[in-house]
Design a protein around this motif. Structure first.
Motif, PDB file in Angstrom:
ATOM      1  N   ARG A   1      11.885   4.652   0.500  1.00 14.01           N
ATOM      2  CA  ARG A   1      10.825   5.238  -0.319  1.00 14.01           C
ATOM      3  C   ARG A   1       9.693   5.776   0.556  1.00 14.01           C
ATOM      4  O   ARG A   1       9.060   6.777   0.216  1.00 14.01           O
ATOM      5  CB  ARG A   1      10.312   4.200  -1.317  1.00 14.01           C
ATOM      6  CG  ARG A   1      11.262   3.994  -2.488  1.00 14.01           C
ATOM      7  CD  ARG A   1      10.643   3.097  -3.546  1.00 14.01           C
ATOM      8  NE  ARG A   1      10.704   1.698  -3.172  1.00 14.01           N
ATOM      9  CZ  ARG A   1      11.728   0.903  -3.433  1.00 14.01           C
ATOM     10  NH1 ARG A   1      12.789   1.369  -4.045  1.00 14.01           N
ATOM     11  NH2 ARG A   1      11.695  -0.373  -3.072  1.00 14.01           N
ATOM     12  N   ALA A   2       9.431   5.112   1.682  1.00 14.53           N
ATOM     13  CA  ALA A   2       8.408   5.628   2.594  1.00 14.53           C
ATOM     14  C   ALA A   2       8.832   6.973   3.169  1.00 14.53           C
ATOM     15  O   ALA A   2       8.011   7.877   3.337  1.00 14.53           O
ATOM     16  CB  ALA A   2       8.153   4.631   3.714  1.00 14.53           C
ATOM     17  N   LEU A   3      10.118   7.101   3.473  1.00 15.40           N
ATOM     18  CA  LEU A   3      10.611   8.387   3.974  1.00 15.40           C
ATOM     19  C   LEU A   3      10.504   9.462   2.898  1.00 15.40           C
ATOM     20  O   LEU A   3      10.108  10.605   3.177  1.00 15.40           O
ATOM     21  CB  LEU A   3      12.062   8.239   4.442  1.00 15.40           C
ATOM     22  CG  LEU A   3      12.754   9.511   4.943  1.00 15.40           C
ATOM     23  CD1 LEU A   3      11.915  10.236   5.977  1.00 15.40           C
ATOM     24  CD2 LEU A   3      14.130   9.180   5.504  1.00 15.40           C
TER      25      LEU A   3
ATOM     26  N   PRO B   1      -8.163  -9.258   2.253  1.00 11.66           N
ATOM     27  CA  PRO B   1      -7.160  -8.317   2.718  1.00 11.66           C
ATOM     28  C   PRO B   1      -6.197  -7.949   1.601  1.00 11.66           C
ATOM     29  O   PRO B   1      -5.853  -8.785   0.775  1.00 11.66           O
ATOM     30  CB  PRO B   1      -6.438  -9.096   3.826  1.00 11.66           C
ATOM     31  CG  PRO B   1      -6.729 -10.525   3.541  1.00 11.66           C
ATOM     32  CD  PRO B   1      -8.077 -10.552   2.910  1.00 11.66           C
ATOM     33  N   VAL B   2      -5.798  -6.697   1.602  1.00 12.26           N
ATOM     34  CA  VAL B   2      -4.865  -6.237   0.578  1.00 12.26           C
ATOM     35  C   VAL B   2      -3.496  -6.830   0.859  1.00 12.26           C
ATOM     36  O   VAL B   2      -3.035  -6.802   1.988  1.00 12.26           O
ATOM     37  CB  VAL B   2      -4.782  -4.685   0.622  1.00 12.26           C
ATOM     38  CG1 VAL B   2      -3.787  -4.204  -0.416  1.00 12.26           C
ATOM     39  CG2 VAL B   2      -6.152  -4.088   0.365  1.00 12.26           C
ATOM     40  N   PRO B   3      -2.821  -7.405  -0.126  1.00 10.34           N
ATOM     41  CA  PRO B   3      -1.495  -7.953   0.109  1.00 10.34           C
ATOM     42  C   PRO B   3      -0.554  -6.893   0.642  1.00 10.34           C
ATOM     43  O   PRO B   3      -0.620  -5.728   0.259  1.00 10.34           O
ATOM     44  CB  PRO B   3      -1.060  -8.434  -1.292  1.00 10.34           C
ATOM     45  CG  PRO B   3      -2.342  -8.636  -2.032  1.00 10.34           C
ATOM     46  CD  PRO B   3      -3.296  -7.613  -1.491  1.00 10.34           C
ATOM     47  N   LEU B   4       0.354  -7.305   1.509  1.00 13.94           N
ATOM     48  CA  LEU B   4       1.249  -6.351   2.144  1.00 13.94           C
ATOM     49  C   LEU B   4       2.322  -5.840   1.207  1.00 13.94           C
ATOM     50  O   LEU B   4       2.929  -4.831   1.469  1.00 13.94           O
ATOM     51  CB  LEU B   4       1.906  -6.998   3.364  1.00 13.94           C
ATOM     52  CG  LEU B   4       0.977  -7.112   4.564  1.00 13.94           C
ATOM     53  CD1 LEU B   4       1.551  -8.081   5.564  1.00 13.94           C
ATOM     54  CD2 LEU B   4       0.764  -5.757   5.200  1.00 13.94           C
ATOM     55  N   SER B   5       2.610  -6.562   0.142  1.00 10.91           N
ATOM     56  CA  SER B   5       3.618  -6.089  -0.780  1.00 10.91           C
ATOM     57  C   SER B   5       3.147  -4.805  -1.440  1.00 10.91           C
ATOM     58  O   SER B   5       2.087  -4.772  -2.060  1.00 10.91           O
ATOM     59  CB  SER B   5       3.875  -7.139  -1.860  1.00 10.91           C
ATOM     60  OG  SER B   5       4.675  -6.594  -2.879  1.00 10.91           O
ATOM     61  N   PRO B   6       3.926  -3.690  -1.328  1.00 12.67           N
ATOM     62  CA  PRO B   6       3.487  -2.438  -1.955  1.00 12.67           C
ATOM     63  C   PRO B   6       3.256  -2.582  -3.449  1.00 12.67           C
ATOM     64  O   PRO B   6       2.433  -1.882  -4.026  1.00 12.67           O
ATOM     65  CB  PRO B   6       4.647  -1.481  -1.651  1.00 12.67           C
ATOM     66  CG  PRO B   6       5.301  -2.041  -0.433  1.00 12.67           C
ATOM     67  CD  PRO B   6       5.141  -3.526  -0.552  1.00 12.67           C
TER      68      PRO B   6
ATOM     69  N   ILE C   1       1.790   6.634  -7.468  1.00 15.43           N
ATOM     70  CA  ILE C   1       2.013   5.418  -8.255  1.00 15.43           C
ATOM     71  C   ILE C   1       3.353   4.787  -7.883  1.00 15.43           C
ATOM     72  O   ILE C   1       3.453   3.576  -7.658  1.00 15.43           O
ATOM     73  CB  ILE C   1       1.964   5.742  -9.763  1.00 15.43           C
ATOM     74  CG1 ILE C   1       0.522   6.095 -10.182  1.00 15.43           C
ATOM     75  CG2 ILE C   1       2.496   4.582 -10.589  1.00 15.43           C
ATOM     76  CD1 ILE C   1       0.428   6.726 -11.557  1.00 15.43           C
ATOM     77  N   LEU C   2       4.400   5.603  -7.824  1.00 18.94           N
ATOM     78  CA  LEU C   2       5.725   5.079  -7.483  1.00 18.94           C
ATOM     79  C   LEU C   2       5.719   4.462  -6.093  1.00 18.94           C
ATOM     80  O   LEU C   2       6.326   3.412  -5.860  1.00 18.94           O
ATOM     81  CB  LEU C   2       6.766   6.200  -7.560  1.00 18.94           C
ATOM     82  CG  LEU C   2       7.012   6.818  -8.932  1.00 18.94           C
ATOM     83  CD1 LEU C   2       8.030   7.930  -8.836  1.00 18.94           C
ATOM     84  CD2 LEU C   2       7.475   5.758  -9.923  1.00 18.94           C
ATOM     85  N   ASP C   3       5.016   5.111  -5.183  1.00 18.02           N
ATOM     86  CA  ASP C   3       4.944   4.611  -3.814  1.00 18.02           C
ATOM     87  C   ASP C   3       4.220   3.273  -3.766  1.00 18.02           C
ATOM     88  O   ASP C   3       4.675   2.311  -3.139  1.00 18.02           O
ATOM     89  CB  ASP C   3       4.240   5.647  -2.941  1.00 18.02           C
ATOM     90  CG  ASP C   3       4.397   5.350  -1.461  1.00 18.02           C
ATOM     91  OD1 ASP C   3       5.424   4.762  -1.087  1.00 18.02           O
ATOM     92  OD2 ASP C   3       3.493   5.714  -0.692  1.00 18.02           O
ATOM     93  N   LYS C   4       3.087   3.179  -4.450  1.00 18.20           N
ATOM     94  CA  LYS C   4       2.291   1.954  -4.400  1.00 18.20           C
ATOM     95  C   LYS C   4       2.956   0.791  -5.133  1.00 18.20           C
ATOM     96  O   LYS C   4       2.849  -0.362  -4.716  1.00 18.20           O
ATOM     97  CB  LYS C   4       0.899   2.210  -4.995  1.00 18.20           C
ATOM     98  CG  LYS C   4       0.011   3.098  -4.129  1.00 18.20           C
ATOM     99  CD  LYS C   4      -1.362   3.272  -4.755  1.00 18.20           C
ATOM    100  CE  LYS C   4      -2.285   4.102  -3.870  1.00 18.20           C
ATOM    101  NZ  LYS C   4      -3.629   4.246  -4.464  1.00 18.20           N
TER     102      LYS C   4
END
Length: 851
Positions: A78-80, A782-787, A830-833
């Motif tokens: 999804r990052a790609l 800190p923002v949680p690392l889970s997208p 939204i989908l990415d986050k």
């Protein structure tokens, strides 16, 4: 999106070629013809990236680094996709037409899912045109309902009387009679390739011999034979022999046919409209239509097998693309040449995610070739390692290392031994791993390999309870990396993690490695950059530097977000985030994060990883419950941790089981049970401490003595812990214990004791951390690392709420007074986050959780 869906030979590729050739101002066209190699998520994404590279785009992250990080369908993929979409948004053209032909070759569910995700994210100025023989498993109904799908089926592609007349006039210079036209349409149903073949045939009896119910494929083969018979014999032989080539150009055709007039022969075939499409008219590069190529290959199969093998040999020798050359050598039965080419390019292809292709090629080789070639064993090891299949790694790595040593291939041998050492640890064969690493380190190793084997020695000593040696090996590793950080740091980073954290001397080693990595120029983000950042965050926690830990985690989250996830760092980062939340009093958030981590671990395909680390990570969750003084919750986790040491588990597991059992008993007030369990835990902890996983049982044992109203014994139990903390500079260890208990134990320090000054300083340090957690001037958490936990903006929440109501983009845009392009960008974000593949998943998540 436009879908051109029709049977083979209907003219789909011709139509797409016309679209590509249209010269429209402000429009750019890219074309990719998919093949069977693209039928997995990693290869499909790599092909899609390659197809759009010619566009004038600005990439935020190096696309090759994004491709290399993808192992399957997941956050990395999804990052790609996000990288592709963001780059497409920078194209200066007013419109981009992206043509994907032969989509019917993509049947893998994950690969189709990736394409669905791409469609969800595409910006408004990009038009996707798909050509397929079958309807793809995409959400076509939704796209139709939202007015976002154009469809062309076989009907508008069929010839009618007028187009048959025009075709004949254009191709042969005269129009047939109306009877011939009608007879042709009656027998072919207007099927484009059938019309061409039937009109090309001069045999009058042919038409009367055909029956209307003849299957299209049989009709094609029958008619194609007629067409082929009308070619001059030398041109017929040329076409049949060249069918072994997926693409035809003068050089390749000359190599295969040994004809010096190959360019003229290709021109002759093209003039005869012999079912060729032009891939590149500058050379030229041509492709036979799939049906016609299959027919030609069937003709070739009637010739002596030696002839076809010779053609493949010639094609392989002339081929510049290794992947195609390998296929030709395999078709020629030339196992040695195929093996050499697979071995020569295998590691590069593995780095590009082509594991499925490598395994498919190796499966085609005879068993005696595969089992006797250590280079292939190394590639099979790499393929197994990519999916954390430890048993297969062990099966192939040992013979690979032995064989490569006999061949004098030192780098290959060391790579196999390195993977074997790591795998032995993952499978719990700790003594065998120790003996292997000791044996390898007696060799004269290159600096990069020596650094990685020092890390393996640190792992080995940690697992076997030789704690005093861990920091020493990490220091040696750092000294070797310091010789050339730019070359060595990227090699070491994927295999170092947090498990040693809190041990004597390790915090300093973590910080030194992070500094070495920081010294490497970083023109663009790479996945390995997250390792030193997370290690720095762990070091900051051990040193009780809250701002440092928070800021480092933010940096790590940004890198993770760029690449979806970096698999070898994600566990460490989530582990740390859970502890950091607990250390700042956010116990519910910590528990939820660590429960999600355990769920992910339980569903992991890596059986060895799950078996070794399931209980240690459950002890991390237990630790947060201990910090929160949640007696019932801790008792429940203690029950789930119980049991003897299982195959693959490390000895440290016994200490953490006893420790959690004792903590739960202490909170329940059963002091005898607590003392017995904690004394056992202290004995294990003396040899197998693991501060990153379970709390120091001496602190809880001191708590037992305190509850028994024996402050002197409580202080005597706690004093060695404090001395270690002061010596190592790791006051953060006390942050991971219940705050009231720590404060009570520190208050026991006698006023005139040698430790008095340090005890006061520790109290100030802990108070400073806690004050930062409650201060109005403190940095945000800190923002949680889970997208999935990344915060949406207010506008994105509005958009998602309307998406969840089922509104299509156009209606949504009107309601929010936004352009359709802006709506698409919001949905992509939204989908990415939210770590979702499509809007349906995001809507379901929103409806379940609300805000």
């Amino acid at each position: 999106m436009t879908l051109i869906c029709a049977p083979a030979g209907s003219g789909k590729t011709t139509l797409m070629a016309q679209l590509a050739a249209a010269d429209v101002p402000g429009e750019q066209v890219v074309w990719v013809a998919l093949d069977d190699h693209d039928n997995n998520p990693a290869r499909l994404l790599a092909t899609l990236v390659q197809s759009v590279l010619p566009l004038d785009m600005a990439w935020e992250i190096d696309p090759h680094a994004l491709v290399a990080n993808v192992t399957g369908r997941g956050p990395e993929a999804r990052a790609l996709l996000a990288g592709i979409v963001n780059a497409l948004c920078t194209v200066p053209a007013q419109r981009v037409i992206w043509l994907l032909d032969d989509l019917h070759r993509i049947v893998d569910a994950d690969a189709v899912g990736m394409l669905d995700s791409l469609i969800e994210r595409l910006p408004e100025h990009v038009a996707l045109v798909l050509g397929s023989r079958t309807e793809p498993a995409l959400p076509l109904a939704r796209l139709r309902a939202h007015g976002e799908l154009g469809e062309i089926d076989a009907s508008p592609l069929r010839f009618d009387e007028g187009t048959v007349m025009t075709l004949a006039q254009h191709r042969w210079g005269s129009a047939p009679t109306l009877d011939v036209v009608r007879d042709t349409l009656a027998r072919t149903g207007g099927w484009a390739v059938g019309v061409n073949l039937l009109l090309s045939s001069s045999t009058g009896t042919l038409r009367t011999a055909l029956q209307r119910e003849t299957p299209p494929r049989a009709l094609f083969d029958f008619l194609a034979q007629e067409v082929l018979d009308e070619l001059p014999p030398d041109l017929c032989d040329f076409a049949v022999d060249c069918a072994v080539l997926p693409e035809l150009d003068p050089a390749r055709c000359q190599a295969v046919t040994q004809r010096s007039d190959s360019r003229d022969a290709l021109d002759a075939l093209l003039r005869r409209h012999l079912f060729l499409s032009v891939v590149d008219d500058s050379q030229p590069v041509l492709r036979f239509h799939d049906l016609f190529r299959d027919f030609l290959l069937a003709q070739l199969a009637r010739k002596p097998a030696a002839h076809a093998r010779q053609l493949h040999e010639r094609a392989a020798a002339a081929e510049t693309l290794p992947e195609r050359a390998i296929g030709h050598w395999l078709d020629a039965g030339r196992w040695s040449e195929a093996t050499d080419l697979i071995a020569r390019h295998g590691l590069r292809l593995a780095n590009e995610g082509a594991y499925a292709a490598l395994e498919r090629w190796i499966e085609r080789l005879p068993a005696d070739v595969v089992t006797t070639d250590p280079r292939l064993a190394l590639l099979r090891t790499e393929c197994a390692w990519s999916r954390w299949d430890w048993e297969q790694v062990r099966l192939h790595a040992a013979p690979a290392a032995q064989g490569l040593a006999q061949l004098g291939d030192m780098p290959g041998m060391l790579r196999a031994q390195l993977l074997l050492a790591a795998t032995l640890g993952a499978l719990g064969h700790l003594q065998e791993r120790a003996e292997l690493t000791e044996r390898i380190m007696q060799l004269d190793l290159p600096a990069s390999d020596a650094a990685q084997f020092h890390l393996q020695r640190a792992w080995s000593d940690f697992s076997l309870g030789e704690i005093g040696q861990v920091a020493q090996h990490l220091a040696c590793m750092n000294a070797l990396v310091a010789q050339d950080p730019a070359q060595y740091a990227p090699q070491v980073a994927p295999t170092i993690n947090c498990h040693f954290g809190g041990l004597p001397g390790v915090t300093e080693a973590y910080l030194q490695f992070a500094e070495l990595c920081d010294s490497v120029p970083k023109p663009a983000a790479m996945p390995w950059h997250s390792t030193p950042v997370v290690l720095g965050a762990w070091a900051a926690l051990w040193q009780a530097r809250r701002a440092g830990a928070t800021q480092a985690l933010r940096r790590a989250e940004q890198i993770q977000h760029h690449f979806g996830k970096v698999r070898y760092v994600l566990l460490d980062a989530t582990h740390l985030q859970g502890l950091l939340l607990a250390a700042t009093g956010e116990f519910d958030a910590s528990r939820q994060m660590l429960e999600a981590l355990l769920a992910d671990l339980a569903s992991s395909d890596a059986d060895g990883l799950r078996r070794v680390w399931q209980r240690p990570y459950r002890s991390v969750l237990s630790r947060t419950l201990w910090m929160a003084q949640d007696g019932p919750g801790l008792a429940a986790q203690a029950a789930r941790l119980e049991g003897p040491l299982r195959p693959c588990e490390w000895p440290l597991t016994l200490g953490l089981v006893d420790s959690v059992r004792g903590q739960a008993a202490l909170l329940a007030g059963t002091l005898d049970v607590a003392q017995q369990a904690l004394e056992s835990a202290v004995a294990h902890h003396a040899r197998y401490p693991a501060p990153a996983f379970y709390a120091d049982p001496r602190v809880a044992l001191a708590g037992v003595h305190l509850r028994r109203l024996d402050p002197a014994r409580a202080w005597a139990t706690m004093l060695p812990v404090l001395l270690e903390i002061v010596h190592d500079g790791t006051p953060g260890r006390l942050l991971l214990e219940p705050a009231p208990l720590v404060d009570s134990l520190l208050a026991l320090c006698p006023a005139g004791a040698p430790m008095a000054k340090q005890a006061v300083e520790l109290q100030r340090t802990l108070a400073g951390w806690r004050g930062a957690a409650t201060s109005t001037n403190a940095l945000p958490e800190p923002v949680p690392l889970s997208p999935a936990a990344l915060a949406l903006t207010e506008r994105e929440r509005e958009v998602l709420d309307l998406v969840a109501q089922g509104l299509p983009n156009k209606v949504l845009a009107r309601q929010l007074s936004l352009s359709a392009h802006t709506v698409k960008r919001h949905i992509a974000n939204i989908l990415d986050k939210l770590n979702c593949d499509n809007r349906g998943q995001a809507a379901a998540l929103w409806r379940r959780g609300g805000e």
